[in-house]
Structures are given as structure tokens and as C-alpha cells.
Write a protein that holds these residues in place. Structure first.
Motif, PDB file in Angstrom:
ATOM      1  N   GLN A   1       0.820  -1.128  -0.061  1.00 40.12           N
ATOM      2  CA  GLN A   1      -0.003  -0.024   0.084  1.00 40.12           C
ATOM      3  C   GLN A   1       1.054   1.364  -0.036  1.00 40.12           C
ATOM      4  N   PHE A   2       0.449   2.234  -0.826  1.00 38.87           N
ATOM      5  CA  PHE A   2       1.162   3.618  -0.804  1.00 38.87           C
ATOM      6  C   PHE A   2       0.154   4.562  -0.752  1.00 38.87           C
ATOM      7  N   ILE A   3       0.322   5.810  -0.410  1.00 38.56           N
ATOM      8  CA  ILE A   3      -0.131   7.005  -0.427  1.00 38.56           C
ATOM      9  C   ILE A   3       0.373   7.798  -1.526  1.00 38.56           C
ATOM     10  N   GLN A   4      -0.469   7.926  -2.680  1.00 37.54           N
ATOM     11  CA  GLN A   4      -0.122   8.772  -3.828  1.00 37.54           C
ATOM     12  C   GLN A   4      -0.371  10.203  -3.877  1.00 37.54           C
ATOM     13  N   LEU A   5       0.341  11.006  -3.843  1.00 39.68           N
ATOM     14  CA  LEU A   5      -0.078  12.709  -3.556  1.00 39.68           C
ATOM     15  C   LEU A   5      -0.610  12.785  -5.123  1.00 39.68           C
ATOM     16  N   ALA A   6      -1.499  14.033  -4.838  1.00 40.71           N
ATOM     17  CA  ALA A   6      -1.814  14.574  -6.267  1.00 40.71           C
ATOM     18  C   ALA A   6      -0.694  15.328  -6.676  1.00 40.71           C
ATOM     19  N   PRO A   7      -0.829  15.753  -7.899  1.00 37.54           N
ATOM     20  CA  PRO A   7       0.454  16.560  -8.580  1.00 37.54           C
ATOM     21  C   PRO A   7       0.433  18.059  -8.023  1.00 37.54           C
ATOM     22  N   GLY A   8       1.466  18.353  -7.687  1.00 35.76           N
ATOM     23  CA  GLY A   8       1.806  19.521  -6.948  1.00 35.76           C
ATOM     24  C   GLY A   8       2.085  19.385  -5.435  1.00 35.76           C
ATOM     25  N   TYR A   9       2.111  18.415  -4.816  1.00 37.38           N
ATOM     26  CA  TYR A   9       2.113  18.294  -3.251  1.00 37.38           C
ATOM     27  C   TYR A   9       3.197  17.333  -2.881  1.00 37.38           C
ATOM     28  N   ALA A  10       4.178  16.911  -3.937  1.00 39.94           N
ATOM     29  CA  ALA A  10       5.246  16.434  -3.701  1.00 39.94           C
ATOM     30  C   ALA A  10       6.391  17.163  -2.824  1.00 39.94           C
ATOM     31  N   PRO A  11       6.340  18.587  -3.040  1.00 42.79           N
ATOM     32  CA  PRO A  11       7.379  19.154  -2.187  1.00 42.79           C
ATOM     33  C   PRO A  11       7.099  19.261  -0.772  1.00 42.79           C
ATOM     34  N   ALA A  12       5.769  19.096  -0.432  1.00 45.82           N
ATOM     35  CA  ALA A  12       5.422  18.953   1.164  1.00 45.82           C
ATOM     36  C   ALA A  12       5.916  17.760   1.908  1.00 45.82           C
ATOM     37  N   LEU A  13       6.676  17.030   0.874  1.00 43.17           N
ATOM     38  CA  LEU A  13       6.952  15.585   1.771  1.00 43.17           C
ATOM     39  C   LEU A  13       8.634  16.047   2.375  1.00 43.17           C
ATOM     40  N   ALA A  14       9.095  17.055   2.031  1.00 43.33           N
ATOM     41  CA  ALA A  14      10.384  17.435   2.298  1.00 43.33           C
ATOM     42  C   ALA A  14      10.368  17.407   4.096  1.00 43.33           C
ATOM     43  N   GLY A  15      11.346  16.924   4.719  1.00 41.26           N
ATOM     44  CA  GLY A  15      11.633  16.603   6.008  1.00 41.26           C
ATOM     45  C   GLY A  15      10.612  15.742   6.703  1.00 41.26           C
ATOM     46  N   LEU A  16      10.165  14.850   5.880  1.00 46.98           N
ATOM     47  CA  LEU A  16       9.341  13.934   6.207  1.00 46.98           C
ATOM     48  C   LEU A  16       9.906  12.598   6.598  1.00 46.98           C
ATOM     49  N   GLU A  17      11.205  12.485   5.836  1.00 48.01           N
ATOM     50  CA  GLU A  17      11.852  11.252   6.044  1.00 48.01           C
ATOM     51  C   GLU A  17      12.538  11.107   7.412  1.00 48.01           C
ATOM     52  N   GLY A  18      12.545   9.982   7.791  1.00 48.96           N
ATOM     53  CA  GLY A  18      13.029   9.682   9.201  1.00 48.96           C
ATOM     54  C   GLY A  18      11.993   9.653  10.298  1.00 48.96           C
ATOM     55  N   PHE A  19      10.811  10.050  10.096  1.00 51.96           N
ATOM     56  CA  PHE A  19       9.751   9.838  10.613  1.00 51.96           C
ATOM     57  C   PHE A  19       9.149   8.379  10.649  1.00 51.96           C
ATOM     58  N   GLY A  20       8.977   7.509  11.592  1.00 50.25           N
ATOM     59  CA  GLY A  20       8.726   6.111  11.155  1.00 50.25           C
ATOM     60  C   GLY A  20       7.142   5.909  11.129  1.00 50.25           C
ATOM     61  N   HIS A  21       6.320   6.891  11.477  1.00 50.29           N
ATOM     62  CA  HIS A  21       4.838   6.663  11.449  1.00 50.29           C
ATOM     63  C   HIS A  21       4.382   8.144  10.887  1.00 50.29           C
ATOM     64  N   ILE A  22       3.294   8.024  10.457  1.00 45.37           N
ATOM     65  CA  ILE A  22       2.466   9.333   9.959  1.00 45.37           C
ATOM     66  C   ILE A  22       0.890   9.161  10.499  1.00 45.37           C
ATOM     67  N   ASP A  23       0.281  10.368  10.779  1.00 41.24           N
ATOM     68  CA  ASP A  23      -1.104  10.312  10.874  1.00 41.24           C
ATOM     69  C   ASP A  23      -1.826  10.514   9.485  1.00 41.24           C
ATOM     70  N   VAL A  24      -2.482   9.708   9.081  1.00 38.31           N
ATOM     71  CA  VAL A  24      -3.336   9.838   7.948  1.00 38.31           C
ATOM     72  C   VAL A  24      -4.756  10.052   8.000  1.00 38.31           C
ATOM     73  N   LEU A  25      -5.366  11.559   7.557  1.00 36.66           N
ATOM     74  CA  LEU A  25      -6.589  11.741   7.636  1.00 36.66           C
ATOM     75  C   LEU A  25      -7.033  11.472   6.415  1.00 36.66           C
ATOM     76  N   TRP A  26      -8.245  10.573   6.271  1.00 37.52           N
ATOM     77  CA  TRP A  26      -8.770  10.302   4.749  1.00 37.52           C
ATOM     78  C   TRP A  26     -10.408  10.265   5.125  1.00 37.52           C
ATOM     79  N   TRP A  27     -10.832  10.398   3.962  1.00 31.67           N
ATOM     80  CA  TRP A  27     -12.374  10.391   3.726  1.00 31.67           C
ATOM     81  C   TRP A  27     -13.121   8.973   3.533  1.00 31.67           C
ATOM     82  N   PHE A  28     -13.762   8.717   4.241  1.00 29.77           N
ATOM     83  CA  PHE A  28     -14.508   7.477   4.084  1.00 29.77           C
ATOM     84  C   PHE A  28     -15.814   7.547   2.921  1.00 29.77           C
ATOM     85  N   ASP A  29     -15.065   7.700   1.883  1.00 29.55           N
ATOM     86  CA  ASP A  29     -15.934   7.955   0.768  1.00 29.55           C
ATOM     87  C   ASP A  29     -17.049   7.075   0.199  1.00 29.55           C
ATOM     88  N   ARG A  30     -16.961   5.939   0.672  1.00 28.79           N
ATOM     89  CA  ARG A  30     -17.826   4.695   0.342  1.00 28.79           C
ATOM     90  C   ARG A  30     -18.791   4.785   1.225  1.00 28.79           C
TER      91      ARG A  30
END
Length: 158
Positions: free
Chosen positions: A19-48
Motif C-alpha cells: 500500500q502507498f499514499i499517492q499524492l496529487a500533482p503539486g504536493y510532492a514538495p510537501a514531503l520535504a523533511g518527512l523522512e526519518g519519521f517512522g509513522h504518520i497520521d493519515v486523515l482520509w475520507w470514508f468516501d464509500r
């Protein structure tokens, strides 16, 4: 109350058992500095589960096998709620900043699920050393590292 609009920043995807989180175009720069963190909080939409009936639900009838007969939706992790927002902690396996992709160990979201935001998991803010929970769920694992071995199917009625 003021209404507002939320825009997805990407989606949760799956490929060959990973599994992976695929960012929408233009959001890749927002990943800068995230390396080194072992976990992330993911806020997602129960769209179904985003229906007028699910959003209107305020009381859930016995959502948990060992829980009370009636619970308010704010006392549950049910996808049926006024705003179908989910919060998951995900282990980061790898970050590909160029591709705007974060490989994660597991998420209970379906492929294509919209991701609203990501935050680094930091123990000083996100972890509670001595959490208090009701007796009916006190037998649940005390850490996500042990949750994978737990029989969750026997706990949920949703």
C-alpha cells in the motif's frame, strides 16, 4: 456555522500486496523533511460511506460486540458519522519524494480512498502513556504493533 470545502491531497492505493499514499500533482514538495519519521497520521475520507443517511446517524446500535447496546457515533470508530473523516496511524516504509509517494505498512482504507492530510507521528504529542478506555474495550491491544495479531473481526458489528 460556516461551511468550508476540503480538497484531497492524494489517495491511498495498492499495488502487488503493498500500500502507498499517492499524492496529487503539486504536493510532492510537501514531503520535504518527512523522512526519518517512522509513522504518520493519515486523515482520509470514508468516501464509500458518504451518504445522507450515514451523515444523519447520531446513535449506533451495538457497534462493538462487547460494548454497550447503544452508543453515540462520537464514541465509535464507525465510518457512519456527520463528516466521514478517518484517522489512521501508518508505519512509513519508504518515501519517494520525486514520485510523491509514501509506502506504508497497512491501512484499512480501500484503494482510491481520498487522503485529506498527513502529519508526522510524534510521541510527545500523539502518544498517551496511560490511556483511559471503557471496560468493554480494555482487552484491546495497547499498541498498534500488537494490533495485527488481534481478532478484530470478532469485535466489530459494522
Amino acid at each position: 456555522m460556516k461551511e468550508f470545502t476540503v480538497y484531497p491531497i492524494g489517495s491511498i492505493e495498492g499495488k502487488e500486496g503493498a500500500q502507498f499514499i499517492q499524492l496529487a500533482p503539486g504536493y510532492a514538495p510537501a514531503l520535504a523533511g518527512l523522512e526519518g519519521f517512522g509513522h504518520i497520521d493519515v486523515l482520509w475520507w470514508f468516501d464509500r460511506c458518504d451518504t445522507p443517511a450515514a451523515r444523519a446517524l447520531r446513535i449506533a446500535g451495538r457497534p462493538y460486540t462487547h460494548g454497550p447496546a447503544v452508543m453515540g457515533v462520537f464514541a465509535t470508530r464507525s465510518p457512519q458519522r456527520p463528516n466521514p473523516i478517518a484517522l489512521s496511524v501508518a508505519q512509513v516504509l519508504r518515501i519517494d519524494q520525486e514520485a510523491g509517494r509514501i509506502w506504508i505498512a497497512y491501512s484499512d482504507a480501500e484503494p482510491g480512498t481520498p487522503v485529506l492530510d498527513l502529519k508526522p507521528y510524534t510521541p510527545s504529542i500523539d502518544r498517551v502513556g496511560e490511556p483511559q478506555v471503557p471496560g468493554w474495550c480494555s482487552h484491546w491491544p495497547q499498541a498498534m504493533e500488537r494490533a495485527g495479531e488481534f481478532d478484530w473481526e470478532s469485535e466489530f458489528n459494522f
